[in-house]
Design an enzyme around this catalytic site. Structure first.
Site: not given
Ligand SMILES: CC(=O)N[C@@H](CCC[C@H](N)C(=O)O)C(=O)O
Length: 389
Positions: A141, A82
């Site tokens: 993200e 990513d």
């Molecule tokens: C690995 C990581 O930190 N991923 C993010 C993915 C975010 C998804 C979305 N924007 C949300 O906030 O639900 C995470 O915050 O876990």
């Protein structure tokens, strides 16, 4: 201005120092989902240095597909990195810190991209029979690039037979690989709630419906869902990361907005949590004489590692490298890579980077030695998968 990429290809695999330079360059240009214009150009400047008879490159929105051609391909092995950053003001004190004020690679995607380039360079120099497809994916993200990228025509044409990815783990020391067969990352849904009441003079609250008070009450009420509506043996999180409302200290706020995220280990709990949020919001509308609009934004499928492949990866890596391969538990982090592994057999693993500050922190400082660990692990594992009959 787009930072010029270093010269990386002289008929030899990329050196450690070159990879570190690339990581530092990428670290300086974090961009949020689907705005990764400089990042894409920087990656293309590197990829275009490799011989075109070995590498085919196609752009997709702000992402890139890069296919390292196999010598006698029977299958395609996919590797996803990513590429987006986060809206955080960096406080690392690095002399190569972000040049984009208010934005930072605080989730390690600068590492993820660099590692992918290191692996790619290995397979340019050490051809294997199968194709290796690298997906430089935007918007992890938010709002989610994995699903549209995998459904693109290019992905249909180059569809990988298996797919892998990694995520940096600040809490694990360098030299550690951690994963588990089955569920690794949670189901996620973003959560945006807009409240509209009636504003007015700060001295006349009885003539208004104050949305700052309503928003505070709602944040507190939401906490009861995890405590009282979710099976304690399951797990869920509701985090409100941002509240906005009002205009100035002596005007009662007509509007307020809550922004957050929901995490659950089971799909059923996600449905339950949303039902309860909707019920509490209805109650709030009555209780505070306001109107509320709920928007769930981007929702990510859980990351469910294909069991046999993950077990094989763990066993292979423990036997064939000197690294510490650990079985971990599930995490409440989300990842849109979950969509990829729901369509293609594959897995994700944590890569230890030993930082005193964690993911999404302004002082995240992952140890760059982890880059070579990951390149070695993936170069060996992908070669093994290609040689496997
Ligand atoms: C690995 C990581 O930190 N991923 C993010 C993915 C975010 C998804 C979305 N924007 C949300 O906030 O639900 C995470 O915050 O876990």
């Amino acid at each position: 201005m787009i930072k010029s990429a270093p010269s990386v290809y002289g008929g030899e695999k990329m050196q450690k120092e070159q990879l570190i330079q690339i990581r530092r360059d990428l670290h300086q240009i974090p961009e949020i989902g689907f705005q990764e214009v400089k990042t894409q150009q920087y990656l293309l400047n590197i990829l275009n240095q490799f011989p075109s008879e070995r590498l085919e490159i196609k752009t997709w929105r702000t992402g890139i597909f890069a296919l390292v051609k196999g010598t006698n391909p029977k299958k395609t092995i996919g590797y996803r990195a990513d590429i987006d950053g986060l809206p955080i003001t960096e406080e690392t004190g690095y002399d190569f810190q972000s040049t984009h004020p208010g934005y930072m690679h605080a989730c390690g995607h600068d590492f993820h991209m660099t590692i992918a380039l290191g692996i790619l360079s290995h397979f340019i120099e050490n051809p294997i029979e199968d194709h290796v497809l690298f997906l430089f994916q935007p918007a992890e993200e938010g709002p989610g690039g994995a699903e549209p990228m995998l459904n693109s025509e290019i992905a249909m044409q180059w569809k990988p037979d298996i797919i892998t990815a990694l995520h940096i783990a600040p809490e694990l020391p360098v030299g550690t690989i951690a994963t588990k067969p089955g569920l690794l990352f949670a189901n996620t849904s973003e959560l945006f709630i807009d409240l509209k009441g009636k504003g007015g003079h700060a001295a006349y609250p009885h003539n208004t419906n104050d949305m700052v008070v309503a928003a505070c009450s709602l944040v507190t009420q939401l906490q009861s869902i995890v405590a009282r509506n979710v099976d304690p043996l399951d797990s869920a999180v509701i985090t409100i990361g941002k509240i906005t409302g009002g205009t100035v200290q002596n005007i009662i706020a007509e509007n307020a907005r809550l922004e957050g995220t929901i995490r659950t280990l089971s799909v059923e709990s996600m449905e339950k949590v949303k039902e309860r949020i909707e019920a509490l919001v209805k109650g709030l509308e009555i209780g505070y004489s306001c109107q509320a609009v709920i928007d769930y934004g981007a929702m990510y499928h859980q990351v469910y590692n294909e069991e046999a492949l993950t077990a094989e990866f763990m066993e292979y890596t423990a036997e064939q490298t000197d690294f510490d391969v650990q079985l971990c538990t599930e995490a409440m982090t989300g990842e849109d890579f979950g969509y990829m592994v729901s369509q293609i057999p594959g897995f994700m693993f944590w890569l230890g980077v030993g930082s005193p500050y964690g993911l999404h922190h302004a002082k995240l400082t992952p140890n760059e030695k982890a880059i070579e660990v990951a390149v070695e692990v993936m170069a060996k594992y992908i070669t093994f998968k290609s040689e496997q009959k």
